[in-house]
Design a protein around this motif. Sequence first.
Motif, PDB file in Angstrom:
ATOM      1  N   THR A 165      36.556  39.815  37.176  1.00  0.00           N
ATOM      2  CA  THR A 165      37.502  40.936  37.124  1.00  0.00           C
ATOM      3  C   THR A 165      37.231  41.967  38.215  1.00  0.00           C
ATOM      4  O   THR A 165      38.163  42.599  38.722  1.00  0.00           O
ATOM      5  CB  THR A 165      37.448  41.631  35.756  1.00  0.00           C
ATOM      6  OG1 THR A 165      36.093  42.041  35.471  1.00  0.00           O
ATOM      7  CG2 THR A 165      37.924  40.688  34.662  1.00  0.00           C
ATOM      8  N   ARG A 166      35.980  42.151  38.590  1.00  0.00           N
ATOM      9  CA  ARG A 166      35.626  43.193  39.558  1.00  0.00           C
ATOM     10  C   ARG A 166      35.787  42.746  41.006  1.00  0.00           C
ATOM     11  O   ARG A 166      36.134  43.543  41.876  1.00  0.00           O
ATOM     12  CB  ARG A 166      34.182  43.639  39.299  1.00  0.00           C
ATOM     13  CG  ARG A 166      33.706  44.791  40.163  1.00  0.00           C
ATOM     14  CD  ARG A 166      32.412  45.380  39.628  1.00  0.00           C
ATOM     15  NE  ARG A 166      31.420  44.359  39.392  1.00  0.00           N
ATOM     16  CZ  ARG A 166      30.580  43.894  40.331  1.00  0.00           C
ATOM     17  NH1 ARG A 166      30.652  44.356  41.566  1.00  0.00           N
ATOM     18  NH2 ARG A 166      29.673  42.973  40.034  1.00  0.00           N
ATOM     19  N   ILE A 167      35.551  41.423  41.258  1.00  0.00           N
ATOM     20  CA  ILE A 167      35.580  40.933  42.641  1.00  0.00           C
ATOM     21  C   ILE A 167      36.726  39.950  42.879  1.00  0.00           C
ATOM     22  O   ILE A 167      37.528  40.129  43.799  1.00  0.00           O
ATOM     23  CB  ILE A 167      34.233  40.264  43.006  1.00  0.00           C
ATOM     24  CG1 ILE A 167      33.085  41.285  42.884  1.00  0.00           C
ATOM     25  CG2 ILE A 167      34.290  39.686  44.419  1.00  0.00           C
ATOM     26  CD1 ILE A 167      31.711  40.698  43.130  1.00  0.00           C
ATOM     27  N   CYS A 168      36.803  38.925  42.045  1.00  0.00           N
ATOM     28  CA  CYS A 168      37.734  37.821  42.325  1.00  0.00           C
ATOM     29  C   CYS A 168      39.196  38.222  42.163  1.00  0.00           C
ATOM     30  O   CYS A 168      40.015  37.951  43.048  1.00  0.00           O
ATOM     31  CB  CYS A 168      37.414  36.624  41.424  1.00  0.00           C
ATOM     32  SG  CYS A 168      35.740  35.954  41.658  1.00  0.00           S
ATOM     33  N   ILE A 169      39.543  38.832  41.052  1.00  0.00           N
ATOM     34  CA  ILE A 169      40.944  39.173  40.803  1.00  0.00           C
ATOM     35  C   ILE A 169      41.522  40.081  41.888  1.00  0.00           C
ATOM     36  O   ILE A 169      42.590  39.783  42.439  1.00  0.00           O
ATOM     37  CB  ILE A 169      41.124  39.779  39.400  1.00  0.00           C
ATOM     38  CG1 ILE A 169      41.002  38.684  38.335  1.00  0.00           C
ATOM     39  CG2 ILE A 169      42.484  40.482  39.277  1.00  0.00           C
ATOM     40  CD1 ILE A 169      41.133  39.189  36.910  1.00  0.00           C
ATOM     41  N   PRO A 170      40.856  41.194  42.246  1.00  0.00           N
ATOM     42  CA  PRO A 170      41.448  42.055  43.294  1.00  0.00           C
ATOM     43  C   PRO A 170      41.603  41.361  44.644  1.00  0.00           C
ATOM     44  O   PRO A 170      42.620  41.545  45.324  1.00  0.00           O
ATOM     45  CB  PRO A 170      40.455  43.227  43.384  1.00  0.00           C
ATOM     46  CG  PRO A 170      39.735  43.228  42.086  1.00  0.00           C
ATOM     47  CD  PRO A 170      39.633  41.797  41.677  1.00  0.00           C
ATOM     48  N   ARG A 171      40.599  40.566  45.050  1.00  0.00           N
ATOM     49  CA  ARG A 171      40.673  39.915  46.355  1.00  0.00           C
ATOM     50  C   ARG A 171      41.781  38.866  46.377  1.00  0.00           C
ATOM     51  O   ARG A 171      42.533  38.756  47.351  1.00  0.00           O
ATOM     52  CB  ARG A 171      39.329  39.280  46.711  1.00  0.00           C
ATOM     53  CG  ARG A 171      38.234  40.310  46.972  1.00  0.00           C
ATOM     54  CD  ARG A 171      36.970  39.664  47.477  1.00  0.00           C
ATOM     55  NE  ARG A 171      35.901  40.650  47.618  1.00  0.00           N
ATOM     56  CZ  ARG A 171      34.675  40.362  48.059  1.00  0.00           C
ATOM     57  NH1 ARG A 171      34.364  39.122  48.396  1.00  0.00           N
ATOM     58  NH2 ARG A 171      33.762  41.299  48.148  1.00  0.00           N
ATOM     59  N   LYS A 172      41.873  38.077  45.318  1.00  0.00           N
ATOM     60  CA  LYS A 172      42.931  37.068  45.274  1.00  0.00           C
ATOM     61  C   LYS A 172      44.310  37.724  45.221  1.00  0.00           C
ATOM     62  O   LYS A 172      45.261  37.235  45.841  1.00  0.00           O
ATOM     63  CB  LYS A 172      42.730  36.141  44.067  1.00  0.00           C
ATOM     64  CG  LYS A 172      41.531  35.229  44.191  1.00  0.00           C
ATOM     65  CD  LYS A 172      41.568  34.088  43.197  1.00  0.00           C
ATOM     66  CE  LYS A 172      41.509  34.554  41.783  1.00  0.00           C
ATOM     67  NZ  LYS A 172      41.470  33.418  40.822  1.00  0.00           N
ATOM     68  N   ALA A 173      44.412  38.823  44.488  1.00  0.00           N
ATOM     69  CA  ALA A 173      45.708  39.497  44.378  1.00  0.00           C
ATOM     70  C   ALA A 173      46.184  40.002  45.730  1.00  0.00           C
ATOM     71  O   ALA A 173      47.381  39.903  46.050  1.00  0.00           O
ATOM     72  CB  ALA A 173      45.606  40.650  43.381  1.00  0.00           C
ATOM     73  N   ARG A 174      45.281  40.550  46.538  1.00  0.00           N
ATOM     74  CA  ARG A 174      45.681  41.030  47.868  1.00  0.00           C
ATOM     75  C   ARG A 174      46.228  39.885  48.715  1.00  0.00           C
ATOM     76  O   ARG A 174      47.230  40.037  49.419  1.00  0.00           O
ATOM     77  CB  ARG A 174      44.489  41.682  48.571  1.00  0.00           C
ATOM     78  CG  ARG A 174      44.162  43.070  48.060  1.00  0.00           C
ATOM     79  CD  ARG A 174      43.256  43.813  49.015  1.00  0.00           C
ATOM     80  NE  ARG A 174      41.930  43.220  49.071  1.00  0.00           N
ATOM     81  CZ  ARG A 174      40.922  43.573  48.287  1.00  0.00           C
ATOM     82  NH1 ARG A 174      41.093  44.521  47.370  1.00  0.00           N
ATOM     83  NH2 ARG A 174      39.737  43.004  48.416  1.00  0.00           N
ATOM     84  N   LEU A 175      45.583  38.722  48.651  1.00  0.00           N
ATOM     85  CA  LEU A 175      46.051  37.562  49.410  1.00  0.00           C
ATOM     86  C   LEU A 175      47.368  37.035  48.857  1.00  0.00           C
ATOM     87  O   LEU A 175      48.259  36.630  49.617  1.00  0.00           O
ATOM     88  CB  LEU A 175      44.978  36.464  49.388  1.00  0.00           C
ATOM     89  CG  LEU A 175      43.700  36.776  50.169  1.00  0.00           C
ATOM     90  CD1 LEU A 175      42.599  35.779  49.812  1.00  0.00           C
ATOM     91  CD2 LEU A 175      43.963  36.746  51.663  1.00  0.00           C
ATOM     92  N   ASP A 176      47.500  37.025  47.528  1.00  0.00           N
ATOM     93  CA  ASP A 176      48.744  36.542  46.911  1.00  0.00           C
ATOM     94  C   ASP A 176      49.923  37.422  47.283  1.00  0.00           C
ATOM     95  O   ASP A 176      51.029  36.935  47.550  1.00  0.00           O
ATOM     96  CB  ASP A 176      48.587  36.496  45.385  1.00  0.00           C
ATOM     97  CG  ASP A 176      47.685  35.363  44.923  1.00  0.00           C
ATOM     98  OD1 ASP A 176      47.630  34.332  45.608  1.00  0.00           O
ATOM     99  OD2 ASP A 176      47.045  35.519  43.863  1.00  0.00           O
ATOM    100  N   ILE A 177      49.720  38.731  47.304  1.00  0.00           N
ATOM    101  CA  ILE A 177      50.800  39.647  47.665  1.00  0.00           C
ATOM    102  C   ILE A 177      51.121  39.546  49.153  1.00  0.00           C
ATOM    103  O   ILE A 177      52.282  39.642  49.571  1.00  0.00           O
ATOM    104  CB  ILE A 177      50.428  41.085  47.250  1.00  0.00           C
ATOM    105  CG1 ILE A 177      50.393  41.182  45.718  1.00  0.00           C
ATOM    106  CG2 ILE A 177      51.420  42.091  47.823  1.00  0.00           C
ATOM    107  CD1 ILE A 177      49.838  42.486  45.186  1.00  0.00           C
ATOM    108  N   MET A 178      50.098  39.321  49.979  1.00  0.00           N
ATOM    109  CA  MET A 178      50.330  39.090  51.406  1.00  0.00           C
ATOM    110  C   MET A 178      51.209  37.849  51.611  1.00  0.00           C
ATOM    111  O   MET A 178      52.154  37.868  52.411  1.00  0.00           O
ATOM    112  CB  MET A 178      48.993  38.898  52.134  1.00  0.00           C
ATOM    113  CG  MET A 178      49.132  38.733  53.644  1.00  0.00           C
ATOM    114  SD  MET A 178      47.550  38.268  54.421  1.00  0.00           S
ATOM    115  CE  MET A 178      46.513  39.645  53.886  1.00  0.00           C
ATOM    116  N   TYR A 179      50.906  36.774  50.851  1.00  0.00           N
ATOM    117  CA  TYR A 179      51.732  35.560  50.930  1.00  0.00           C
ATOM    118  C   TYR A 179      53.160  35.862  50.481  1.00  0.00           C
ATOM    119  O   TYR A 179      54.137  35.456  51.132  1.00  0.00           O
ATOM    120  CB  TYR A 179      51.137  34.451  50.061  1.00  0.00           C
ATOM    121  CG  TYR A 179      52.122  33.357  49.739  1.00  0.00           C
ATOM    122  CD1 TYR A 179      52.441  32.386  50.690  1.00  0.00           C
ATOM    123  CD2 TYR A 179      52.768  33.318  48.504  1.00  0.00           C
ATOM    124  CE1 TYR A 179      53.381  31.393  50.410  1.00  0.00           C
ATOM    125  CE2 TYR A 179      53.702  32.332  48.221  1.00  0.00           C
ATOM    126  CZ  TYR A 179      54.006  31.375  49.173  1.00  0.00           C
ATOM    127  OH  TYR A 179      54.935  30.403  48.894  1.00  0.00           O
TER     128      TYR A 179
END
Length: 221
Positions: A165-179
């Motif tokens: 929740t602290r590392i993986c979710i935010p980083r993946k979300a930024r990439l998903d929104i970029m896509y």
Amino acid sequence: MTWHKRIFDLFFASLLVIILGPIILWLVCYILIKQGRPLFYVSERMKTPTQPFGLWKFRTMTVVNEDAGVSGGYKQQRITPLGAKLRAKRLDEFPQLWNILRGDLSFVGPRPPLREYVERFPELYSEVLKSRPGVTGLATIMFHKHEDWLLARCETPAETDDIYTRICIPRKARLDIMYQRNQSTCWDIDLVFQTIGNLFRRRRSITETSDGLHSGPDRSP
């Protein structure tokens, strides 16, 4: 999901079912003989912030009565020998072609999240899940290996949840929104081929490592 993205998914999913059909049937028989039932593991995932679906995979872990959260290091002992091989080549994800045909998944998009994380981070996932979840995607290609490394080090459910929740979710979300903001059919095709290329490189790396372990060090004078 746009109509041309849906047509792309239907065409290539149908093509792969025809091409991979014999391999999938062979895998079903092989898993049944080597590992027994159940053949499949169906996990509840979210298609939208409010709409769940069953994500299909070949079973790779021993069955337990209760299982929650993402897989951390403390779950590693539950992975079967055959399951480890299926995961290494992502063969366990072949049944997700059914999810694509049903419209639950696209080929490319954010990985579908568990309900508990969508409910805990509603504002974040209301943005991420504007895209149809996918089998692969920008976050999968860019962050999946590092995520596996982070979670494999976790020894308890609490530690796994904290890291995820602290590392993986935010980083993946930024990439998903970029896509999401730059999505195109050409980029989807490129990401699919990158995924295939990564699988072949991973398989070659595993083979080379195995060969090195079997050959042993050079002890010649």
